[in-house]
Design an enzyme around this catalytic site. Structure first.
Site, short mmCIF file in Angstrom:
data_model
loop_
_atom_site.label_atom_id
_atom_site.label_comp_id
_atom_site.label_asym_id
_atom_site.label_seq_id
_atom_site.Cartn_x
_atom_site.Cartn_y
_atom_site.Cartn_z
N VAL A 273 0.85 -1.20 0.00
CA VAL A 273 0.00 0.00 0.00
C VAL A 273 0.89 1.25 0.00
O VAL A 273 1.84 1.33 0.77
CB VAL A 273 -0.95 -0.01 1.22
CG1 VAL A 273 -1.85 1.22 1.21
CG2 VAL A 273 -1.81 -1.27 1.22
N ASP A 410 -11.91 -12.01 6.84
CA ASP A 410 -10.58 -11.81 7.43
C ASP A 410 -10.66 -10.67 8.43
O ASP A 410 -9.76 -9.84 8.55
CB ASP A 410 -9.56 -11.48 6.32
CG ASP A 410 -8.12 -11.67 6.80
OD1 ASP A 410 -7.93 -12.29 7.87
OD2 ASP A 410 -7.20 -11.20 6.12
P1 ADP Z 1 -3.13 -6.56 3.18
O1 ADP Z 1 -3.94 -7.47 2.34
O2 ADP Z 1 -1.71 -6.47 2.73
O3 ADP Z 1 -3.30 -6.81 4.67
P2 ADP Z 1 -4.60 -4.11 3.72
O4 ADP Z 1 -5.72 -3.64 2.87
O5 ADP Z 1 -4.94 -4.67 5.05
O6 ADP Z 1 -3.71 -5.10 2.85
O7 ADP Z 1 -3.61 -2.89 3.90
C1 ADP Z 1 -2.40 -3.00 4.61
C2 ADP Z 1 -2.18 -1.79 5.48
O8 ADP Z 1 -2.16 -0.62 4.67
C3 ADP Z 1 -3.27 -1.56 6.48
O9 ADP Z 1 -3.03 -2.23 7.67
C4 ADP Z 1 -3.24 -0.06 6.67
O10 ADP Z 1 -2.26 0.29 7.61
C5 ADP Z 1 -2.81 0.43 5.32
N1 ADP Z 1 -3.97 0.83 4.51
C6 ADP Z 1 -4.65 0.10 3.62
N2 ADP Z 1 -5.64 0.79 3.05
C7 ADP Z 1 -5.60 2.02 3.62
C8 ADP Z 1 -6.36 3.22 3.46
N3 ADP Z 1 -7.38 3.29 2.60
N4 ADP Z 1 -6.00 4.28 4.19
C9 ADP Z 1 -4.99 4.23 5.06
N5 ADP Z 1 -4.24 3.15 5.25
C10 ADP Z 1 -4.53 2.05 4.54
#
Ligand code: ADP
Ligand code: MG
Length: 550
Positions: A273, A410
């Site tokens: 991300v 999840d």
């Molecule tokens: P993964 O499948 O790798 O766990 P996530 O969607 O959980 O992907 O995103 C990983 C991390 O990125 C999250 O724990 C958060 O800290 C950050 N993150 C993801 N999407 C956002 C968002 N829209 N705004 C802020 N932080 C985000």
């Protein structure tokens, strides 16, 4: 020298106007007559200068944009020189493709009403080897069939017993000449790196022994080449910044959709991300801060996917092999987009999807000034706030199930952010429809992880996972622990059988859910082997620490 000075002085004297016998000459200088050619030349040179200045300005403007992308490349830690060259090549390819498309359109127009058609083939810019690359190739990949060799086209059709002809002219499929030709023809299908020469036009024949030797050599070379290539891919794929991803991000910045990309927020197993500043799309302004989720496209992941389909008649290995890995990875983005949109529609606080380009998803950023909101796992909340977080989560879980008709699958303190006194749900690429054959099991797992988290934070009134499950679903499943799980599975099975009767079986649209389900089982098995219990530790063990923003 003296002579020269005298001459100059003389010229100066000559150029001084002589007193006129008719009085004072007029003050303003009379225009010197000049020929039309001179005037035109002058205008031409002025035009040139203007164009030159414009060019310099344009270059300056484009360089200004590139600075942001440079920062992005630097953020990904890539080798700049190689990347610049690669980027330039890919952009050139894009331009060439555009040029070819225009040319094709012109060709069509010219030939529209003509009996004799003219080909513009020689004017095309893209090398034939690259013509069907990219999107077109992706569209066609599903029905890919290797091209037939010349021999296949010319081969006599043998009868069932492997012979052709009759009497004296009978020929078997093991005939030396036919086999020799067939081998020679197959040689032409060796990879291009193998210098086989052009033997199709002559009557070349290769005996089996020589052919086999050549084949073995070619296979070994091919493997070596692939190993090298894979190594190279991995070095960039580890950071998800492969050439395609870079090009997508580059275009997003260059088209003004994003203002700039700042750096990575998190690097997980399946995605990376980034933080970015929003620009404009179709006249609409994007949020000031955005998050870009890039789904990983490592080769390794795809290789491992084969095992998810082994032994299942619905997804035979051959079928799976035919799938384009790039298409599969896109499904993650498509699924996350669909799920986020649905959740937004029913008022669940979650990121707002802005753009999805292949496996790159741009959404609103939950957080401020490049600082992502903390996860529920790490945030330090007062007792009252934690109680509030619990109540909000319970409400949201019900909305997701009852209104959105989804199961997160999840849900844990790692995929919930705390921002502006609110719970925000993220990471929904794996969320499934409640009709999914394993939806209830997933839901029970979500209930378990959430109740155990809030219990660990001493929140009052936390239900048991069984109570929460029944509350959300409206079911009245009895028992607890393993007995409850067994009941849920039994109920799920009955439901699935009912679906089978009504012909709503697992279809291809469930392929993604199927892979996810399998991967979850594998994950649980792996944890069992490591001796890690289901629950908080599990997530801790699997979650990779996010990287700090550069
Ligand atoms: P993964 O499948 O790798 O766990 P996530 O969607 O959980 O992907 O995103 C990983 C991390 O990125 C999250 O724990 C958060 O800290 C950050 N993150 C993801 N999407 C956002 C968002 N829209 N705004 C802020 N932080 C985000
Ligand atoms: Mg996550």
């Amino acid at each position: 020298m003296e002579e020269q000075t005298a001459l100059i002085n003389q010229t100066k004297i000559d150029s001084v106007p002589k007193p006129s016998p008719w009085g004072k000459p007029p003050q303003q200088s009379t225009p010197i007559p000049s020929c039309l050619q001179d005037v035109m030349n002058e205008q031409l040179s002025e035009d040139f200068i203007e164009k030159e200045q414009k060019n310099v300005l344009d270059t300056f403007e484009s360089e200004k944009k590139e600075v942001d992308v440079d920062a992005l490349i630097a953020a990904a830690g890539a080798d700049e020189t190689a990347d610049d060259e690669l980027m330039a090549r890919m952009l050139q390819l894009e331009y060439d493709k555009q040029n070819d498309e225009e040319l094709l359109a012109k060709e069509k127009l010219v030939n529209k009403h003509q009996k004799v058609s003219i080909s513009f083939e020689n004017y095309r810019s893209v090398h034939p080897a690259y013509r069907d690359d990219e999107d077109k190739e992706e569209e066609d990949d599903d029905d890919y069939e290797p091209p037939k060799s010349e021999w296949d086209k010319k081969s006599p059709s043998f009868k069932k017993n492997g012979t052709v002809g009759s009497g004296k002219n009978v020929v078997t499929k093991h005939d030396k000449v036919i086999c020799g030709r067939k081998n020679a023809s197959k040689l032409m299908d060796f990879p291009p790196e193998f210098h086989s020469g052009d033997g199709e036009s002559m009557d070349m024949q290769l005996n089996n022994r020589i052919y086999n030797k050549l084949k073995r050599h070619s296979d070994a070379e091919n493997k070596r080449h692939q190993r090298l290539h894979e190594k190279k891919e991995h070095s960039t794929a580890g950071q998800v910044m492969d050439a395609r991803t870079r090009l997508i991000l580059y275009k997003l910045v260059n088209n003004g959709v994003l203002d700039s990309i700042s750096g990575s927020i998190s690097t997980g197993k399946e995605s990376v991300v980034f933080h970015a500043y929003g620009g404009e799309l179709n006249g609409e302004t994007l949020p000031k801060e955005c998050a870009i989720k890039v789904y990983k496209t490592t080769l390794n992941e795809f290789k491992n996917r084969g095992k998810y389909v082994d032994g299942d008649h619905r997804f035979s290995r051959d079928d799976f092999k035919k799938q384009n890995p790039r298409k599969i990875i896109r499904i993650w983005g498509e699924k996350e987009t669909a799920n986020l949109n649905r959740m937004k529609k029913f008022g669940v606080p979650c990121p707002h999807v802005q753009v999805l380009k292949k496996h790159v998803l741009v959404m609103s950023f939950i957080g401020k000034d490049m600082q992502p909101a903390p996860k529920l796992k790490t945030v330090k909340l007062s007792t009252a706030d934690m109680q509030d977080a619990f109540e909000q989560t319970m409400k949201i879980m019900k909305t997701i199930h009852r209104d959105c008709k989804l199961v997160h699958a999840d849900l844990s303190e790692f995929n919930i952010l705390w921002y502006q006194d609110k719970i925000w749900i993220i990471d929904v690429s794996q969320a499934v429809e409640i009709t999914h054959p394993a939806a209830l099991e997933f839901l029970f797992r979500d209930c378990k992880s959430m109740t155990s988290f809030f219990q660990s934070r001493d929140v009052h009134g936390v239900p048991t996972p069984e109570e929460l499950f029944n509350d959300i679903t409206g079911l009245e499943i009895q028992g607890e622990g393993l007995e409850f799980v067994a009941q849920v599975q039994r109920f799920q099975k009955e439901k699935n059988e009912e679906c089978l009767v009504h012909q709503t079986t697992y279809t291809k649209e469930y392929a993604f859910d199927y892979f996810f389900e399998k991967s979850q089982k594998e994950r649980a098995d792996a944890l069992d082997k490591l001796g890690i219990s289901d629950g908080e530790d599990e997530d801790e063990a699997l979650e990779e620490e996010p990287e700090d923003i550069e």
